[in-house]
Design an enzyme around this catalytic site. Structure first.
Site, mmCIF file in Angstrom:
data_model
loop_
_atom_site.group_PDB
_atom_site.id
_atom_site.type_symbol
_atom_site.label_atom_id
_atom_site.label_comp_id
_atom_site.label_asym_id
_atom_site.label_seq_id
_atom_site.Cartn_x
_atom_site.Cartn_y
_atom_site.Cartn_z
ATOM 1 C CB CYS A 155 -0.953 -0.008 1.125
ATOM 2 S SG CYS A 155 -2.136 -1.234 0.954
HETATM 3 N N1 CO8 Z 1 -20.863 -10.322 4.599
HETATM 4 C C1 CO8 Z 1 -21.646 -10.449 5.824
HETATM 5 N N2 CO8 Z 1 -20.656 -10.813 7.027
HETATM 6 C C2 CO8 Z 1 -19.482 -10.725 7.212
HETATM 7 C C3 CO8 Z 1 -18.695 -10.520 5.636
HETATM 8 C C4 CO8 Z 1 -19.488 -10.277 4.636
HETATM 9 N N3 CO8 Z 1 -18.833 -10.200 3.548
HETATM 10 N N4 CO8 Z 1 -17.322 -10.509 5.928
HETATM 11 C C5 CO8 Z 1 -17.260 -10.835 7.319
HETATM 12 N N5 CO8 Z 1 -18.488 -10.990 8.018
HETATM 13 C C6 CO8 Z 1 -18.584 -11.148 9.502
HETATM 14 C C7 CO8 Z 1 -17.502 -11.818 10.054
HETATM 15 O O1 CO8 Z 1 -17.659 -13.396 9.737
HETATM 16 C C8 CO8 Z 1 -17.921 -11.412 11.487
HETATM 17 O O2 CO8 Z 1 -18.743 -12.309 12.033
HETATM 18 P P1 CO8 Z 1 -18.931 -12.956 13.422
HETATM 19 O O3 CO8 Z 1 -19.092 -11.595 14.440
HETATM 20 O O4 CO8 Z 1 -20.038 -13.835 13.485
HETATM 21 O O5 CO8 Z 1 -17.511 -13.567 13.592
HETATM 22 C C9 CO8 Z 1 -18.387 -10.154 11.397
HETATM 23 O O6 CO8 Z 1 -19.006 -10.125 9.967
HETATM 24 C C10 CO8 Z 1 -17.600 -9.089 11.567
HETATM 25 O O7 CO8 Z 1 -16.420 -9.188 10.770
HETATM 26 P P2 CO8 Z 1 -14.974 -8.331 11.002
HETATM 27 O O8 CO8 Z 1 -14.792 -8.247 12.470
HETATM 28 O O9 CO8 Z 1 -14.066 -8.989 10.126
HETATM 29 O O10 CO8 Z 1 -15.581 -7.004 10.399
HETATM 30 P P3 CO8 Z 1 -14.904 -5.539 10.683
HETATM 31 O O11 CO8 Z 1 -15.930 -4.550 11.081
HETATM 32 O O12 CO8 Z 1 -13.679 -5.532 11.039
HETATM 33 O O13 CO8 Z 1 -14.660 -5.180 8.963
HETATM 34 C C11 CO8 Z 1 -13.098 -5.036 7.432
HETATM 35 C C12 CO8 Z 1 -14.046 -5.965 8.259
HETATM 36 C C13 CO8 Z 1 -13.807 -4.100 6.375
HETATM 37 C C14 CO8 Z 1 -11.824 -5.900 6.566
HETATM 38 C C15 CO8 Z 1 -12.050 -4.047 8.327
HETATM 39 O O14 CO8 Z 1 -11.694 -4.872 9.375
HETATM 40 C C16 CO8 Z 1 -10.940 -3.393 7.762
HETATM 41 O O15 CO8 Z 1 -11.256 -2.699 6.826
HETATM 42 N N6 CO8 Z 1 -9.772 -3.416 8.372
HETATM 43 C C17 CO8 Z 1 -8.701 -2.652 8.120
HETATM 44 C C18 CO8 Z 1 -8.050 -3.222 6.852
HETATM 45 C C19 CO8 Z 1 -6.972 -2.624 6.029
HETATM 46 O O16 CO8 Z 1 -6.785 -1.299 6.235
HETATM 47 N N7 CO8 Z 1 -6.023 -3.290 5.506
HETATM 48 C C20 CO8 Z 1 -5.285 -2.901 4.647
HETATM 49 C C21 CO8 Z 1 -5.159 -3.672 3.530
HETATM 50 S S1 CO8 Z 1 -4.727 -2.983 2.074
HETATM 51 C C22 CO8 Z 1 -3.189 -3.570 1.703
HETATM 52 O O17 CO8 Z 1 -2.067 -3.684 2.941
HETATM 53 C C23 CO8 Z 1 -2.634 -3.739 0.443
HETATM 54 C C24 CO8 Z 1 -2.282 -5.144 0.096
HETATM 55 C C25 CO8 Z 1 -1.675 -5.575 -1.247
HETATM 56 C C26 CO8 Z 1 -2.889 -5.405 -2.240
HETATM 57 C C27 CO8 Z 1 -3.577 -6.728 -2.246
HETATM 58 C C28 CO8 Z 1 -4.541 -6.780 -3.337
HETATM 59 C C29 CO8 Z 1 -5.182 -8.258 -3.350
#
Ligand code: CO8
Length: 372
Positions: A155
Site C-alpha cells: 500500500c
Molecule cells: N458479509 C457478511 N458478513 C461478513 C462478511 C461479509 N462479506 N465478512 C465478514 N463478515 C462477518 C464476520 O464473519 C464477522 O462475523 P462474526 O462476528 O459472526 O464472527 C462479522 O461480520 C464482523 O467481521 P469483522 O470483524 O471482520 O468486520 P470488521 O468490522 O472488522 O470489517 C474490514 C472488516 C472491512 C476488513 C475491516 O476490518 C477493515 O477494513 N480493516 C482494515 C483493513 C486494512 O486497512 N487493510 C489494509 C489492506 S490493504 C493492503 O495492505 C494492500 C495489500 C496489497 C494489495 C492486495 C490486493 C489483493
C-alpha cells in the site's frame, strides 16, 4: 532544491462490479458448496460457508463498487476468479497498458514529452512478472531514455515511489520522473472468501516529479517533507511467490492470495499512522489547521474518518479528506493518489495538504505538499 509533483493521471479499468453483483455471485458459490458438501457438513467434517451481504460490506468498509480489468469468471460460482487471456510476449502486457494510460495523462498535465522523462518507477503491490521490469516495458512503449525500475511495497508503493523519485532528482540521477502505480489487484483476490472478497479494485495512477524550476504544469505541488516508515506484521500477507511451484501440494492454497486479520490491522495501523502524521507536522512546524486537504489511503471509510478527526480535532468538512473508495474500493497504493488527482484542481497557491498511505508490511508513508 525544491521538488514538485507537476502532473497526475488516472486510468479507470473498463469493467465494474457493484456490491450486489459481487454478493450475488458469492452467495451462489456458497449455496453450491454447501449442497455439494452437505454430508460432510452434517458430520461436522467441513464447515458450512456463510453468505455475504451488501449491507455488511458498505457499513463495514464504505465500499459500493470496484473497477476490474477482467470480470468474466470472478462471479461464476464454478470459477470464482477473473479469467485472464495470456498475451504473446510481442504484445504490450496488461499492466504496462494500464500504466501507459495513466502515464500519458500525467505527462500531459505536466507538459512533458517522452524526451523529458529520464526515470520511470513502477511502484505497486504486484507486478505481473518478475522481469523484464514493467517500468522498462513502459519506457520502451513511451520512447523514453534514461532508466526504469519496479518497486513493491504494497500500500505504500506510490508514496515511497514519489520519495524515491524526489531523492533521484536531488541526487542528480534523474531530472524528470514518472511514478506509476498500476494496481492490478483482482487476480490476487480470493473471491471465495467472504471476509475479503469485496475489498479490492483495479486502477492505475501516475505522477510526474521534477525540480520546481523546470515545472510548467497548471498545478504544481512542492514536496515540503517526506516520511516513510515500516514495521513487520503478518496481519496482511500473501505467500504468493516464485517458489510456490516447488511445493506442488500447497501451490494453490488460499494463503497464496490476499489474507488479512482486518480487525487487528484496523486497531494497530490507526495509532501508527496518526503518530506518523502528528510527528511529521510537528517537525515541519505545520499545524493541522494549515492543511487544506488530507489525501488519505483508501482502505476503509471508518479508518479515514477516524484519522481525519484525530488530525483535525473535528469532523472533516466535505472534500477536506476526500473519499474515493466508495467507487474504486481499496486500490492499494493508488488510493491516496486517486484522491489527490480528483480533488486538487480547486487548490490555490500556498494551500497545503498531506498524501498518506498505510497498509501491508506494515508500511506507511506521508508527504506534506504545498501548491506552488
Ligand atoms: N458479509 C457478511 N458478513 C461478513 C462478511 C461479509 N462479506 N465478512 C465478514 N463478515 C462477518 C464476520 O464473519 C464477522 O462475523 P462474526 O462476528 O459472526 O464472527 C462479522 O461480520 C464482523 O467481521 P469483522 O470483524 O471482520 O468486520 P470488521 O468490522 O472488522 O470489517 C474490514 C472488516 C472491512 C476488513 C475491516 O476490518 C477493515 O477494513 N480493516 C482494515 C483493513 C486494512 O486497512 N487493510 C489494509 C489492506 S490493504 C493492503 O495492505 C494492500 C495489500 C496489497 C494489495 C492486495 C490486493 C489483493
Amino acid at each position: 532544491m525544491s521538488i514538485v509533483i507537476s502532473g497526475s493521471g488516472l486510468f479507470i479499468p473498463p469493467q465494474s462490479i457493484s456490491n450486489d453483483e459481487l454478493v450475488n455471485g458469492f452467495n451462489q458459490f456458497v449455496t453450491k458448496f454447501n449442497i455439494e458438501n452437505q454430508k460432510a457438513i452434517e458430520a461436522g467434517d467441513v464447515e458450512a460457508l456463510k453468505p455475504s451481504s451488501s449491507d455488511f460490506i458498505e457499513k463495514a468498509s464504505g465500499i459500493k463498487s470496484r473497477y476490474v480489468m477482467y470480470k468474466d469468471g470472478a462471479l461464476d460460482p464454478n470459477i470464482m476468479m477473473p479469467l485472464i487471456p495470456e498475451r504473446p510476449d510481442e504484445e504490450v502486457s496488461v499492466q504496462a497498458e494500464m500504466a501507459l494510460a495513466a502515464a500519458k495523462q500525467a505527462m500531459k498535465a505536466a507538459n512533458k514529452t517522452a524526451q523529458d522523462i529520464d526515470l520511470i518507477i513502477v511502484a505497486c503491490s504486484y507486478t505481473q512478472r518478475a522481469y523484464p521490469a514493467i517500468a522498462i516495458e513502459v519506457q520502451k512503449e513511451l520512447g523514453c531514455g534514461g532508466w526504469a525500475f519496479d518497486m513493491l511495497v504494497a500500500c505504500s508503493s506510490a508514496t515511497f515511489g514519489i520519495m524515491n523519485a524526489a531523492n533521484a532528482v536531488r541526487g542528480g540521477t534523474a531530472k524528470t520522473v514518472l511514478v506509476i502505480s498500476p494496481e492490478w489487484t483482482s487476480p490476487q483476490i480470493n473471491f471465495r472468501d467472504r471476509d475479503s472478497h469485496f475489498i479490492f479494485g483495479d486502477v492505475a495512477t501516475a505522477v510526474v516529479v521534477e525540480k520546481e524550476e523546470t515545472a510548467t504544469g497548471n498545478h504544481c505541488f512542492k514536496l515540503l517533507t517526506q516520511k516513510p516508515m515500516t514495521t513487520f506484521s503478518n496481519n496482511i500477507r500473501s505467500n504468493f511467490g516464485h517458489t510456490n511451484r516447488c511445493s506442488e501440494d500447497t501451490m494453490f492454497d488460499a494463503d497464496k492470495l490476499f489474507v488479512q486479520q482486518g480487525r487487528k490491522v484496523f486497531k494497530e495501523v490507526l495509532p501508527m499512522v496518526s503518530t506518523l502524521i502528528y510527528e511529521q507536522l510537528a517537525e515541519a512546524g505545520i499545524e493541522a489547521k494549515d492543511l487544506t486537504r488530507l489525501f488519505l489511503h483508501q482502505a476503509n471509510i471508518n479508518m479515514n474518518t477516524f484519522i481525519a478527526k484525530k488530525i483535525l480535532g473535528r469532523e472533516p468538512q466535505e472534500n477536506e479528506a476526500p473519499i474515493i473508495l466508495d467507487e474504486f474500493a481499496n486500490t492499494a497504493s493508488a488510493g491516496s493518489i486517486i484522491a489527490f488527482h480528483r480533488f486538487h484542481d480547486d487548490m490555490k497557491s500556498g494551500d497545503k495538504a498531506i498524501i498518506c498511505s498505510f497498509g501491508a508490511g506494515y508500511s506507511a508513508g506521508c508527504l506534506i505538499i504545498e501548491h506552488v
